[in-house]
Design an enzyme around this catalytic site. Structure first.
Site, PDB file in Angstrom:
ATOM      1  N   SER A  19     -12.511  -5.013  -4.949  1.00 13.15           N
ATOM      2  CA  SER A  19     -11.237  -4.903  -5.247  1.00 13.15           C
ATOM      3  C   SER A  19     -11.232  -3.600  -6.951  1.00 13.15           C
ATOM      4  O   SER A  19     -12.369  -4.139  -7.319  1.00 13.15           O
ATOM      5  CB  SER A  19     -10.632  -6.561  -5.984  1.00 13.15           C
ATOM      6  OG  SER A  19     -10.169  -5.904  -7.282  1.00 13.15           O
ATOM      7  N   HIS A  44      -9.399  -3.110  -1.875  1.00 13.15           N
ATOM      8  CA  HIS A  44      -8.482  -4.009  -1.612  1.00 13.15           C
ATOM      9  C   HIS A  44      -7.760  -3.345  -3.306  1.00 13.15           C
ATOM     10  O   HIS A  44      -8.486  -3.568  -3.895  1.00 13.15           O
ATOM     11  CB  HIS A  44      -8.921  -5.310  -2.645  1.00 13.15           C
ATOM     12  CG  HIS A  44      -7.934  -6.770  -2.059  1.00 13.15           C
ATOM     13  ND1 HIS A  44      -6.902  -7.430  -1.620  1.00 13.15           N
ATOM     14  CD2 HIS A  44      -7.671  -7.209  -3.641  1.00 13.15           C
ATOM     15  CE1 HIS A  44      -6.472  -7.883  -2.080  1.00 13.15           C
ATOM     16  NE2 HIS A  44      -6.625  -7.566  -3.469  1.00 13.15           N
ATOM     17  N   ASP A  46      -4.529  -3.646  -5.990  1.00 13.98           N
ATOM     18  CA  ASP A  46      -3.288  -4.654  -6.512  1.00 13.98           C
ATOM     19  C   ASP A  46      -3.014  -3.988  -7.388  1.00 13.98           C
ATOM     20  O   ASP A  46      -3.588  -4.369  -8.419  1.00 13.98           O
ATOM     21  CB  ASP A  46      -4.670  -5.755  -7.873  1.00 13.98           C
ATOM     22  CG  ASP A  46      -5.943  -6.745  -6.278  1.00 13.98           C
ATOM     23  OD1 ASP A  46      -5.909  -7.762  -6.539  1.00 13.98           O
ATOM     24  OD2 ASP A  46      -7.026  -6.238  -6.964  1.00 13.98           O
ATOM     25  N   MET A  48       0.322  -4.678  -9.606  1.00 11.99           N
ATOM     26  CA  MET A  48       1.589  -6.371 -10.468  1.00 11.99           C
ATOM     27  C   MET A  48       2.859  -5.689 -11.144  1.00 11.99           C
ATOM     28  O   MET A  48       1.979  -4.553 -12.155  1.00 11.99           O
ATOM     29  CB  MET A  48       0.514  -6.481 -11.839  1.00 11.99           C
ATOM     30  CG  MET A  48      -1.536  -6.622 -10.828  1.00 11.99           C
ATOM     31  SD  MET A  48      -2.657  -7.835 -11.731  1.00 11.99           S
ATOM     32  CE  MET A  48      -3.976  -8.548 -10.827  1.00 11.99           C
ATOM     33  N   HIS A  77      -2.448  -5.773  -1.639  1.00 15.29           N
ATOM     34  CA  HIS A  77      -1.956  -6.223  -2.504  1.00 15.29           C
ATOM     35  C   HIS A  77      -0.933  -6.236  -3.619  1.00 15.29           C
ATOM     36  O   HIS A  77      -1.178  -6.128  -4.149  1.00 15.29           O
ATOM     37  CB  HIS A  77      -3.119  -7.199  -2.454  1.00 15.29           C
ATOM     38  CG  HIS A  77      -3.311  -8.678  -3.339  1.00 15.29           C
ATOM     39  ND1 HIS A  77      -3.763  -9.568  -4.499  1.00 15.29           N
ATOM     40  CD2 HIS A  77      -1.686  -9.454  -3.230  1.00 15.29           C
ATOM     41  CE1 HIS A  77      -3.831 -10.476  -4.487  1.00 15.29           C
ATOM     42  NE2 HIS A  77      -2.205 -10.941  -4.090  1.00 15.29           N
ATOM     43  N   MET A  79       1.516  -7.901  -5.965  1.00 16.12           N
ATOM     44  CA  MET A  79       2.095  -8.725  -6.623  1.00 16.12           C
ATOM     45  C   MET A  79       3.180  -8.921  -7.634  1.00 16.12           C
ATOM     46  O   MET A  79       2.982  -7.901  -8.657  1.00 16.12           O
ATOM     47  CB  MET A  79       1.264  -9.614  -7.408  1.00 16.12           C
ATOM     48  CG  MET A  79      -0.836 -10.045  -7.406  1.00 16.12           C
ATOM     49  SD  MET A  79      -2.281  -9.836  -7.381  1.00 16.12           S
ATOM     50  CE  MET A  79      -2.681  -8.525  -7.746  1.00 16.12           C
ATOM     51  N   MET A 149      -4.933 -17.032  -1.305  1.00 20.89           N
ATOM     52  CA  MET A 149      -5.513 -16.798  -2.465  1.00 20.89           C
ATOM     53  C   MET A 149      -6.845 -17.521  -3.477  1.00 20.89           C
ATOM     54  O   MET A 149      -6.065 -19.062  -3.276  1.00 20.89           O
ATOM     55  CB  MET A 149      -4.126 -16.953  -4.084  1.00 20.89           C
ATOM     56  CG  MET A 149      -3.020 -15.800  -3.623  1.00 20.89           C
ATOM     57  SD  MET A 149      -4.583 -13.831  -4.061  1.00 20.89           S
ATOM     58  CE  MET A 149      -4.996 -13.702  -5.435  1.00 20.89           C
ATOM     59  N   ASP A 187      -9.596 -14.044  -1.437  1.00 20.54           N
ATOM     60  CA  ASP A 187      -9.436 -13.640  -2.723  1.00 20.54           C
ATOM     61  C   ASP A 187      -8.946 -14.387  -4.103  1.00 20.54           C
ATOM     62  O   ASP A 187      -8.637 -14.791  -4.849  1.00 20.54           O
ATOM     63  CB  ASP A 187      -8.035 -12.098  -2.780  1.00 20.54           C
ATOM     64  CG  ASP A 187      -7.675 -11.742  -3.819  1.00 20.54           C
ATOM     65  OD1 ASP A 187      -8.752 -11.371  -4.387  1.00 20.54           O
ATOM     66  OD2 ASP A 187      -7.083 -11.062  -3.934  1.00 20.54           O
TER      67      ASP A 187
END
Ligand code: DX5
Ligand code: ZN
Length: 227
Positions: A19, A44, A46, A48, A77, A79, A149, A187
């Site tokens: 990540s 990966h 992330d 957000m 991913h 979020m 998660m 994750d």
């Protein structure tokens, strides 16, 4: 291009996805090269939005820059509160798999999966630690990846929630029983000392941020997590 399912088969069913949230952003290109040279199977990323989760990371422009540097597939991913509105931009930015959270939407999950597929990308569904598998069973036939998660999303460096192992096993058994094809990604808080229980319970793509980027030797961390 090979599907996630085929890629995983080529890797004997287990892969490691560092990540980038835990990488050194002042040297992102170097970090990507180093982690790929050390055996990363995927990256990966992330995303957000400061709304679905109480933290802000980066948007499609950074994903696009990363994808130009990366030679392994990118699992994004999301979020974010409104994944449907932004899916196309993150796919065009170079994501191979686009993952959205079940909890981000009250309805329309099937529509977004269809939209992701129509845009030539594979679709991942993420579930928070307190969302039971039963809540998403009706979607498992359509998706390419289930992201379980093992921390509440928003920050790296948190402790692995052991109770999630039961859900990983349940997701793996359910897939066998119903002959489905989704790959199981896990994750949050994954590190060498808990990776074997994640794998034994059916985790296939193991995401790790701090356990890799915070370590002295990326290669030995990746090897230890892969087992
Ligand atoms: C958490 C993120 C994770 C996180 C993993 O919200 O989705 O991908 O960066 O980091 P570690 O491995 O440090 O828990
Ligand atoms: Zn993540």
């Amino acid at each position: 291009m090979k599907s996630l399912y085929q890629l995983l088969n080529d890797k004997n069913g287990v892969a490691v996805a560092p990540s980038l949230l835990a990488a050194d952003f002042t040297a992102l290109e170097k970090e990507i090269r180093e982690v790929e040279d050390s055996g990363a199977d995927f990256l990966h990323i992330d995303v957000m939005d400061g709304h679905f989760v109480p933290n802000i990371s980066f948007g499609p422009m950074i994903v696009s820059a990363i994808s130009k540097l990366a030679s392994v597939p990118i699992i994004t991913h999301l979020m974010i509160t409104d994944p449907k509105q932004y899916s196309e931009r993150f796919i065009k930015a170079g994501s191979s798999v686009l993952t959205f959270h079940f909890e981000a939407m009250e309805s329309g999950h099937r529509d977004i999966v269809e939209m992701i597929h129509d845009l030539g990308c594979e679709a991942g569904l993420a579930v928070n630690p307190d969302t039971p598998l039963s809540a998403v069973k009706h979607l498992l036939n359509d998706i390419d990846l289930l992201l379980v998660m093992s921390v509440f999303p928003g920050f790296g460096g948190k402790g692995f929630i052991d109770e999630v192992l039961v859900k990983i096993k349940e997701a793996s058994d359910y897939r066998e029983k119903h002959n489905l094809r989704y790959v199981i990604e896990v994750d949050g808080g994954v590190k060498p000392d808990n990776a074997s229980s994640v794998r034994e319970n059916g985790g296939q793509i193991l995401v790790a941020g701090t356990a890799i980027f915070g370590s002295e030797n990326y290669n030995s961390s990746i090897l230890a997590i892969r087992g």
